[in-house]
Scaffold this motif. Structure first.
Motif, PDB file in Angstrom:
ATOM      1  N   GLU A 197       8.392  -0.766   6.722  1.00  0.00           N
ATOM      2  CA  GLU A 197       6.998  -0.720   7.154  1.00  0.00           C
ATOM      3  C   GLU A 197       6.020  -0.823   5.985  1.00  0.00           C
ATOM      4  OE1 GLU A 197       6.340   2.759   9.584  1.00  0.00           O
ATOM      5  OE2 GLU A 197       8.459   2.820  10.108  1.00  0.00           O
ATOM      6  N   LEU A 198       6.485  -0.528   4.774  1.00  0.00           N
ATOM      7  CA  LEU A 198       5.604  -0.460   3.613  1.00  0.00           C
ATOM      8  C   LEU A 198       5.407  -1.845   2.990  1.00  0.00           C
ATOM      9  CD1 LEU A 198       4.165   1.797   1.965  1.00  0.00           C
ATOM     10  CD2 LEU A 198       6.110   1.748   0.417  1.00  0.00           C
ATOM     11  N   THR A 199       4.165  -2.254   2.828  1.00  0.00           N
ATOM     12  CA  THR A 199       3.874  -3.546   2.188  1.00  0.00           C
ATOM     13  C   THR A 199       3.160  -3.378   0.853  1.00  0.00           C
ATOM     14  OG1 THR A 199       1.781  -3.730   3.406  1.00  0.00           O
ATOM     15  CG2 THR A 199       3.733  -4.773   4.382  1.00  0.00           C
ATOM     16  N   ARG A 200       2.620  -2.204   0.600  1.00  0.00           N
ATOM     17  CA  ARG A 200       1.974  -1.945  -0.691  1.00  0.00           C
ATOM     18  C   ARG A 200       2.089  -0.463  -1.026  1.00  0.00           C
ATOM     19  NH1 ARG A 200      -4.315  -2.967  -0.755  1.00  0.00           N
ATOM     20  NH2 ARG A 200      -4.234  -1.432  -2.437  1.00  0.00           N
ATOM     21  N   TYR A 201       2.093  -0.200  -2.330  1.00  0.00           N
ATOM     22  CA  TYR A 201       2.150   1.184  -2.787  1.00  0.00           C
ATOM     23  C   TYR A 201       1.150   1.343  -3.916  1.00  0.00           C
ATOM     24  CZ  TYR A 201       3.878   5.641  -4.526  1.00  0.00           C
ATOM     25  OH  TYR A 201       3.965   6.956  -4.927  1.00  0.00           O
ATOM     26  N   ASP A 202       0.198   2.232  -3.712  1.00  0.00           N
ATOM     27  CA  ASP A 202      -0.842   2.477  -4.712  1.00  0.00           C
ATOM     28  C   ASP A 202      -0.464   3.689  -5.538  1.00  0.00           C
ATOM     29  OD1 ASP A 202      -2.741   0.421  -3.906  1.00  0.00           O
ATOM     30  OD2 ASP A 202      -2.985   1.602  -2.077  1.00  0.00           O
ATOM     31  N   SER A 203      -0.192   3.444  -6.814  1.00  0.00           N
ATOM     32  CA  SER A 203       0.118   4.538  -7.729  1.00  0.00           C
ATOM     33  C   SER A 203      -1.094   4.800  -8.616  1.00  0.00           C
ATOM     34  CB  SER A 203       1.334   4.188  -8.587  1.00  0.00           C
ATOM     35  OG  SER A 203       1.048   3.101  -9.433  1.00  0.00           O
ATOM     36  N   VAL A 204      -0.942   5.753  -9.525  1.00  0.00           N
ATOM     37  CA  VAL A 204      -2.049   6.087 -10.424  1.00  0.00           C
ATOM     38  C   VAL A 204      -2.405   4.894 -11.305  1.00  0.00           C
ATOM     39  CG1 VAL A 204      -2.769   7.590 -12.312  1.00  0.00           C
ATOM     40  CG2 VAL A 204      -1.403   8.521 -10.437  1.00  0.00           C
ATOM     41  N   LYS A 205      -1.383   4.143 -11.734  1.00  0.00           N
ATOM     42  CA  LYS A 205      -1.610   3.067 -12.693  1.00  0.00           C
ATOM     43  C   LYS A 205      -1.984   1.740 -12.046  1.00  0.00           C
ATOM     44  CE  LYS A 205       2.337   3.766 -14.859  1.00  0.00           C
ATOM     45  NZ  LYS A 205       3.419   3.642 -15.865  1.00  0.00           N
ATOM     46  N   ASP A 206      -1.317   1.371 -10.949  1.00  0.00           N
ATOM     47  CA  ASP A 206      -1.559   0.057 -10.365  1.00  0.00           C
ATOM     48  C   ASP A 206      -1.063   0.017  -8.925  1.00  0.00           C
ATOM     49  OD1 ASP A 206       1.209  -0.074 -10.615  1.00  0.00           O
ATOM     50  OD2 ASP A 206       1.104  -1.160 -12.507  1.00  0.00           O
ATOM     51  N   THR A 207      -1.146  -1.164  -8.330  1.00  0.00           N
ATOM     52  CA  THR A 207      -0.690  -1.381  -6.966  1.00  0.00           C
ATOM     53  C   THR A 207       0.540  -2.275  -6.979  1.00  0.00           C
ATOM     54  OG1 THR A 207      -2.899  -1.135  -6.034  1.00  0.00           O
ATOM     55  CG2 THR A 207      -1.283  -2.300  -4.692  1.00  0.00           C
ATOM     56  N   THR A 208       1.575  -1.854  -6.281  1.00  0.00           N
ATOM     57  CA  THR A 208       2.783  -2.658  -6.141  1.00  0.00           C
ATOM     58  C   THR A 208       2.866  -3.146  -4.700  1.00  0.00           C
ATOM     59  OG1 THR A 208       3.958  -1.360  -7.808  1.00  0.00           O
ATOM     60  CG2 THR A 208       5.296  -2.668  -6.299  1.00  0.00           C
ATOM     61  N   TYR A 209       3.059  -4.453  -4.542  1.00  0.00           N
ATOM     62  CA  TYR A 209       3.225  -5.042  -3.218  1.00  0.00           C
ATOM     63  C   TYR A 209       4.708  -5.244  -2.953  1.00  0.00           C
ATOM     64  CZ  TYR A 209      -1.792  -5.695  -3.308  1.00  0.00           C
ATOM     65  OH  TYR A 209      -3.151  -5.474  -3.375  1.00  0.00           O
ATOM     66  N   ILE A 210       5.098  -5.020  -1.713  1.00  0.00           N
ATOM     67  CA  ILE A 210       6.517  -4.959  -1.367  1.00  0.00           C
ATOM     68  C   ILE A 210       6.837  -5.936  -0.241  1.00  0.00           C
ATOM     69  CG2 ILE A 210       8.348  -3.442  -0.502  1.00  0.00           C
ATOM     70  CD1 ILE A 210       6.470  -1.118  -1.599  1.00  0.00           C
ATOM     71  N   GLU A 211       7.890  -6.703  -0.451  1.00  0.00           N
ATOM     72  CA  GLU A 211       8.414  -7.579   0.589  1.00  0.00           C
ATOM     73  C   GLU A 211       9.859  -7.157   0.856  1.00  0.00           C
ATOM     74  OE1 GLU A 211       9.776 -12.179   0.776  1.00  0.00           O
ATOM     75  OE2 GLU A 211       7.712 -11.834   0.111  1.00  0.00           O
ATOM     76  N   TYR A 212      10.153  -6.842   2.106  1.00  0.00           N
ATOM     77  CA  TYR A 212      11.480  -6.329   2.439  1.00  0.00           C
ATOM     78  C   TYR A 212      12.154  -7.227   3.465  1.00  0.00           C
ATOM     79  CZ  TYR A 212      15.129  -3.093   4.014  1.00  0.00           C
ATOM     80  OH  TYR A 212      16.337  -2.513   4.335  1.00  0.00           O
ATOM     81  N   ALA A 213      13.331  -7.736   3.108  1.00  0.00           N
ATOM     82  CA  ALA A 213      14.121  -8.556   4.023  1.00  0.00           C
ATOM     83  C   ALA A 213      15.162  -7.654   4.672  1.00  0.00           C
ATOM     84  CB  ALA A 213      14.778  -9.706   3.276  1.00  0.00           C
ATOM     85  N   LYS A 214      14.957  -7.307   5.927  1.00  0.00           N
ATOM     86  CA  LYS A 214      15.804  -6.323   6.596  1.00  0.00           C
ATOM     87  C   LYS A 214      17.254  -6.781   6.679  1.00  0.00           C
ATOM     88  CE  LYS A 214      16.067  -3.461  10.745  1.00  0.00           C
ATOM     89  NZ  LYS A 214      15.424  -3.122  12.046  1.00  0.00           N
ATOM     90  N   GLU A 215      17.476  -8.071   6.954  1.00  0.00           N
ATOM     91  CA  GLU A 215      18.838  -8.560   7.147  1.00  0.00           C
ATOM     92  C   GLU A 215      19.677  -8.434   5.881  1.00  0.00           C
ATOM     93  OE1 GLU A 215      21.105 -12.660   8.530  1.00  0.00           O
ATOM     94  OE2 GLU A 215      19.050 -12.283   9.185  1.00  0.00           O
ATOM     95  N   SER A 216      19.103  -8.833   4.730  1.00  0.00           N
ATOM     96  CA  SER A 216      19.833  -8.766   3.463  1.00  0.00           C
ATOM     97  C   SER A 216      19.614  -7.454   2.730  1.00  0.00           C
ATOM     98  CB  SER A 216      19.401  -9.921   2.557  1.00  0.00           C
ATOM     99  OG  SER A 216      18.037  -9.784   2.186  1.00  0.00           O
ATOM    100  N   GLN A 217      18.662  -6.649   3.222  1.00  0.00           N
ATOM    101  CA  GLN A 217      18.263  -5.376   2.605  1.00  0.00           C
ATOM    102  C   GLN A 217      17.678  -5.585   1.207  1.00  0.00           C
ATOM    103  OE1 GLN A 217      21.993  -3.092   2.972  1.00  0.00           O
ATOM    104  NE2 GLN A 217      21.045  -1.978   4.661  1.00  0.00           N
ATOM    105  N   GLU A 218      17.204  -6.771   0.937  1.00  0.00           N
ATOM    106  CA  GLU A 218      16.647  -7.064  -0.385  1.00  0.00           C
ATOM    107  C   GLU A 218      15.166  -6.712  -0.435  1.00  0.00           C
ATOM    108  OE1 GLU A 218      16.138 -10.764  -3.571  1.00  0.00           O
ATOM    109  OE2 GLU A 218      17.517 -10.965  -1.868  1.00  0.00           O
ATOM    110  N   ILE A 219      14.780  -6.122  -1.557  1.00  0.00           N
ATOM    111  CA  ILE A 219      13.380  -5.755  -1.800  1.00  0.00           C
ATOM    112  C   ILE A 219      12.842  -6.613  -2.945  1.00  0.00           C
ATOM    113  CG2 ILE A 219      11.833  -3.927  -2.632  1.00  0.00           C
ATOM    114  CD1 ILE A 219      13.670  -1.901  -1.277  1.00  0.00           C
ATOM    115  N   ILE A 220      11.701  -7.228  -2.725  1.00  0.00           N
ATOM    116  CA  ILE A 220      11.021  -7.968  -3.789  1.00  0.00           C
ATOM    117  C   ILE A 220       9.702  -7.260  -4.074  1.00  0.00           C
ATOM    118  CG2 ILE A 220      10.028 -10.167  -4.510  1.00  0.00           C
ATOM    119  CD1 ILE A 220      11.947 -11.559  -2.596  1.00  0.00           C
ATOM    120  N   LEU A 221       9.475  -6.954  -5.334  1.00  0.00           N
ATOM    121  CA  LEU A 221       8.269  -6.241  -5.751  1.00  0.00           C
ATOM    122  C   LEU A 221       7.323  -7.189  -6.475  1.00  0.00           C
ATOM    123  CD1 LEU A 221       9.972  -3.004  -7.142  1.00  0.00           C
ATOM    124  CD2 LEU A 221       9.100  -3.407  -4.837  1.00  0.00           C
TER     125      LEU A 221
END
Length: 298
Positions: free
Chosen positions: A36-60
């Motif tokens: 469900e997560l497409t972005r994560y805002d941390s103190v330093k910067d923003t990381t965008y997330i792409e998740y392929a459910k079938e392969s379980q691969e995460i691209i940041l």
């Protein structure tokens, strides 16, 4: 002693010796599922997330999908169940260009989650290491409460999960703990010697009480001492590399030396410069070489 001072000391002792103070060792950031997560805002910067459910691969991605962060390695999302019953979330980071020379089980520090901690260990991927890192109970997407007891069980369970196969590990295995994770690695590695080949401990404290005394002075003496890493390490007969910065303001280098002084040979203490648990950001090649020479070289 006045009533005011007596009351103050009684409150201080209660707080410092209670679970409420011990819980300050843990500062987890919980997040929703990576599905469900497409972005994560941390103190330093923003990381965008792409998740392929079938392969379980995460691209940041860094910024607005314009720069892939993990371009030289693949991140695959994993789930396993801890012995305490909590479902935990882990990442398997595998180099794209080379066959891994060994797997590292990474035990991260006591704050944040995978998204804030994983980059502290990824420099080793360039040197051929595959990494399995995970969030403890109550961290990130992992279930449960972040207690001392749960975290220790989580560490043992992660080691068991890797050694059972599960597409994670089929060769040499090294525990690498940073900060609180280094404390855990001292305990878990020393009591699981047949399941791994060596331990790397970076920026770790020797006991809860010693770390509390550093942060709270005299009142730290009232904190429960807990399992002592500097005593558990005496059981270990596998190679141990201890890394600590002399500039570390969070965990004094003397606490790392306490663990080292009680460790058996073969062992090495690698004193570095820089901030807490950031050794791989500046000394990745040196640390990778030391791991290979101490633990992997036949």
């Amino acid at each position: 002693m006045s009533l005011y001072k007596t009351t103050f000391y009684m409150i201080a002792v209660f707080v410092l010796s209670s679970c409420s103070f011990n819980s300050t060792f843990h500062k987890p950031n919980q997040i929703k599922s990576f599905e469900e997560l497409t972005r994560y805002d941390s103190v330093k910067d923003t990381t965008y997330i792409e998740y392929a459910k079938e392969s379980q691969e995460i691209i940041l991605y860094e910024g607005e999908y314009n720069k892939v962060i993990n371009r030289d390695y693949i991140i695959r999302n994993k789930f396993f169940v801890s012995s305490n019953g909590n479902k935990l979330n882990g990442w398997l980071l595998t180099p794209k260009k080379v066959k891994p020379i060994a797997t590292i089980l990474h035990l991260h520090g006591s704050a944040g989650n995978l998204l804030t901690q994983y980059e502290l260990i990824t420099p080793l991927i360039e040197y051929g290491y595959q990494i399995f890192t995970f969030d403890y109970s109550g961290y990130g997407c992992s279930e449960g409460e972040p207690t001392h007891e749960n975290l220790i069980q989580d560490g043992y369970s992660a080691l068991k999960y890797i050694n059972e196969g599960n597409g994670v590990h089929d060769g040499r295995l090294i525990l690498y703990g940073q900060s609180y994770g280094g404390y855990l690695a001292s305990i878990i590695g020393s009591n699981s010697q047949q399941e791994m080949d060596g331990i790397v401990i970076e920026g770790a404290f020797s006991s809860f009480r010693e770390e509390a005394k550093h942060k709270a002075g005299f009142f730290g003496n009232f904190v429960k001492i807990g399992i002592r890493a500097d005593r558990e390490i005496q059981k270990n007969q596998k190679p141990v590399l201890i890394i600590h910065s002399k500039e570390d303001k969070m965990v004094p280098i003397e606490l790392g030396r306490k663990i080292f002084s009680n460790a058996n040979h073969p062992k090495e203490f690698y004193e570095i410069d820089g901030s807490h648990s950031n050794g791989l950001q500046y000394y990745a090649q040196e640390i990778a070489d030391k791991i290979y020479q101490m633990i992997l070289k036949e």
